[in-house]
Design a protein around this motif. Structure first.
Motif, PDB file in Angstrom:
ATOM      1  N   ARG A  42      40.213  36.639  55.979  1.00  0.00           N
ATOM      2  CA  ARG A  42      39.000  37.183  56.610  1.00  0.00           C
ATOM      3  C   ARG A  42      38.881  38.679  56.304  1.00  0.00           C
ATOM      4  O   ARG A  42      37.789  39.173  56.020  1.00  0.00           O
ATOM      5  CB  ARG A  42      39.051  36.953  58.118  1.00  0.00           C
ATOM      6  CG  ARG A  42      39.199  35.503  58.553  1.00  0.00           C
ATOM      7  CD  ARG A  42      37.915  34.773  58.646  1.00  0.00           C
ATOM      8  NE  ARG A  42      37.135  35.141  59.802  1.00  0.00           N
ATOM      9  CZ  ARG A  42      35.932  34.640  60.064  1.00  0.00           C
ATOM     10  NH1 ARG A  42      35.378  33.764  59.227  1.00  0.00           N
ATOM     11  NH2 ARG A  42      35.251  35.008  61.131  1.00  0.00           N
ATOM     12  N   ALA A  43      40.006  39.396  56.378  1.00  0.00           N
ATOM     13  CA  ALA A  43      39.988  40.831  56.075  1.00  0.00           C
ATOM     14  C   ALA A  43      39.608  41.075  54.615  1.00  0.00           C
ATOM     15  O   ALA A  43      38.905  42.043  54.301  1.00  0.00           O
ATOM     16  CB  ALA A  43      41.347  41.439  56.381  1.00  0.00           C
ATOM     17  N   ALA A  44      40.061  40.201  53.715  1.00  0.00           N
ATOM     18  CA  ALA A  44      39.749  40.356  52.292  1.00  0.00           C
ATOM     19  C   ALA A  44      38.246  40.275  52.045  1.00  0.00           C
ATOM     20  O   ALA A  44      37.698  41.000  51.211  1.00  0.00           O
ATOM     21  CB  ALA A  44      40.474  39.301  51.474  1.00  0.00           C
ATOM     22  N   LEU A  45      37.554  39.399  52.775  1.00  0.00           N
ATOM     23  CA  LEU A  45      36.104  39.282  52.630  1.00  0.00           C
ATOM     24  C   LEU A  45      35.416  40.601  52.959  1.00  0.00           C
ATOM     25  O   LEU A  45      34.417  40.972  52.335  1.00  0.00           O
ATOM     26  CB  LEU A  45      35.572  38.173  53.539  1.00  0.00           C
ATOM     27  CG  LEU A  45      35.982  36.739  53.187  1.00  0.00           C
ATOM     28  CD1 LEU A  45      35.541  35.785  54.290  1.00  0.00           C
ATOM     29  CD2 LEU A  45      35.383  36.319  51.853  1.00  0.00           C
ATOM     30  N   ALA A  46      35.948  41.301  53.953  1.00  0.00           N
ATOM     31  CA  ALA A  46      35.385  42.603  54.315  1.00  0.00           C
ATOM     32  C   ALA A  46      35.745  43.668  53.297  1.00  0.00           C
ATOM     33  O   ALA A  46      34.887  44.429  52.831  1.00  0.00           O
ATOM     34  CB  ALA A  46      35.880  43.012  55.700  1.00  0.00           C
ATOM     35  N   LEU A  47      37.009  43.703  52.910  1.00  0.00           N
ATOM     36  CA  LEU A  47      37.493  44.768  52.035  1.00  0.00           C
ATOM     37  C   LEU A  47      36.853  44.714  50.646  1.00  0.00           C
ATOM     38  O   LEU A  47      36.644  45.750  50.006  1.00  0.00           O
ATOM     39  CB  LEU A  47      39.015  44.673  51.924  1.00  0.00           C
ATOM     40  CG  LEU A  47      39.796  45.989  52.017  1.00  0.00           C
ATOM     41  CD1 LEU A  47      39.452  46.713  53.307  1.00  0.00           C
ATOM     42  CD2 LEU A  47      41.291  45.751  51.916  1.00  0.00           C
ATOM     43  N   LYS A  48      36.523  43.523  50.199  1.00  0.00           N
ATOM     44  CA  LYS A  48      35.910  43.394  48.874  1.00  0.00           C
ATOM     45  C   LYS A  48      34.548  44.080  48.803  1.00  0.00           C
ATOM     46  O   LYS A  48      34.109  44.466  47.716  1.00  0.00           O
ATOM     47  CB  LYS A  48      35.780  41.911  48.501  1.00  0.00           C
ATOM     48  CG  LYS A  48      37.107  41.271  48.139  1.00  0.00           C
ATOM     49  CD  LYS A  48      36.957  39.784  47.865  1.00  0.00           C
ATOM     50  CE  LYS A  48      38.315  39.149  47.523  1.00  0.00           C
ATOM     51  NZ  LYS A  48      38.196  37.683  47.304  1.00  0.00           N
ATOM     52  N   GLN A  49      33.898  44.262  49.929  1.00  0.00           N
ATOM     53  CA  GLN A  49      32.600  44.952  49.937  1.00  0.00           C
ATOM     54  C   GLN A  49      32.758  46.442  49.636  1.00  0.00           C
ATOM     55  O   GLN A  49      31.783  47.111  49.274  1.00  0.00           O
ATOM     56  CB  GLN A  49      31.908  44.776  51.300  1.00  0.00           C
ATOM     57  CG  GLN A  49      31.797  43.344  51.786  1.00  0.00           C
ATOM     58  CD  GLN A  49      31.114  42.423  50.805  1.00  0.00           C
ATOM     59  OE1 GLN A  49      30.061  42.759  50.256  1.00  0.00           O
ATOM     60  NE2 GLN A  49      31.689  41.249  50.568  1.00  0.00           N
TER      61      GLN A  49
END
Length: 366
Positions: A42-49
């Motif tokens: 879930r954190a990766a989805l945010a960080l990729k932005q």
């Protein structure tokens, strides 16, 4: 270079799919039941932005799975500000947050318990919560992980200059599991003042809605077919349905009904998947008051795998007119953690609002 703090609660959300209503103090039991970590994804989805401005950011993190590992995997300039030893705990979250007191922005992935830890750390910087827990009612969290990253990018690039205080609330999980809801306010955190990205606070259903809830329950009962399974999700309106059927219900759990009898109480994801192979199954849901979430907030037992097998056409949504009115035109929300499942569920649906009465509402997974 701008400094961004990243804290991931690696066990956040693990209690949801296995029916534990949370993860505080029951991590070992969640693992025993087969729960898998989901917070890092879930954190990766945010960080990729944030990758478009990767070269102008330094990511400050706790060591290992609490942030460092993901930040390095995505290629960010990473600095460890707190070393975690062995099994991580809330003490690591507090210590890491205190070590990031001067960052331009703090991103943290977890649930309401994690937000409480950030409050305990006494941070004054701007924060954005990445929804990754079971209980995610505090309006410091974005509507979904990707939106957390989009808001972070907007804030760091100067597109959102103002901040506001948002409350951090949490439910006592021990009372929660004993059938009592005890919600407390634990403090406030500064968040970017952009309400299009952040979820709204949860609002309880007023007592004045009870007659309307009874009418909705009566309408739903009239639609129930013989020899068909009905999964009944959590909420005050669905609880009224169970009361009308004269059946016990699980507070904030998922129960299975057939022919007006309780087949199984408090199902976890694995239980539901087994039952879906037995006969035709429908799902009865009500949105959270004030927020409008149908899925992804406290009912993670209803996973993407479950929803794909049930299908959109076997979904029944119950809501009072007042609850829909207070959404102020915003859509009903789904955040299953699976983009394909969210897209499948999106679009216009009929919501039962009374006896022989429905209202068209939009469901969104964005």
């Amino acid at each position: 270079m701008k400094a961004v703090g990243l804290i991931i609660n690696p066990v956040a959300g693990m209690g949801g799919s296995v029916g534990l209503k949370g993860t505080d103090g029951v991590v070992d039991e969640a693992i025993r039941r087969g729960a898998k970590p989901t917070a890092a994804a879930r954190a990766a989805l945010a960080l990729k932005q944030l990758l478009p401005m990767k070269d102008s950011l330094q990511m400050l993190c706790p060591s290992g799975e609490m942030g460092e590992q993901l930040a390095r995997e995505l290629g960010f300039d990473t600095k460890v500000v707190h070393g975690c030893k062995g099994k991580t705990s809330s003490r690591d979250t507090v210590a890491a947050a205190q070590a990031m007191a001067d960052v331009d922005l703090l991103l943290f992935a977890g649930g309401d318990g994690t937000a409480r830890d950030i409050v305990s750390a006494g941070v004054r910087c701007t924060v954005i919560g990445v929804p990754a827990g079971v209980k995610i009612h505090s309006p410091v969290y974005a509507t979904r992980p990707e939106r957390a990253g989009e808001l972070a990018l907007r804030f760091l690039q100067g597109g959102c200059r103002h901040t506001r205080e948002a409350e951090v609330v949490d439910i006592d999980e021990t009372s929660y599991r004993d059938g009592r809801v005890c919600t407390s306010l634990y403090g406030y955190l500064n968040v970017p003042d952009d309400r299009d990205f952040l979820q709204h606070g949860k609002a309880p259903s007023p007592a004045s809605e009870h007659t309307e809830q009874e009418n909705i329950a009566a309408e739903m009962i009239g639609r129930m077919r013989e020899n068909v399974y009905y999964l009944v999700g959590p909420g005050s309106t669905t609880r009224t349905l169970m009361d009308k059927l004269e059946l016990p219900d699980t507070l904030l759990g998922v129960d299975l009904v057939c022919n007006r009898k309780l087949v199984q109480a408090d199902l976890c994801e694995r239980d539901i998947l087994w039952r879906l192979d037995e006969r035709e199954t429908h799902l009865v849901l009500t949105p959270t008051g004030g927020q409008g979430y149908l899925l992804g907030r406290g009912n993670q037992q209803l996973s993407a795998a479950v929803l794909r097998k049930i299908g959109r056409e076997r979904l029944h949504i119950l809501a009072t007119r007042e609850k829909l009115f207070h959404l102020e035109g915003r859509p009903l929300l789904v955040d299953t953690g699976d983009a394909d499942a969210d897209r499948m569920l999106s679009g216009y649906v009929r919501v039962i609002v009374g006896i022989m009465e429905e209202q068209m509402c939009r469901v969104s997974g964005e």
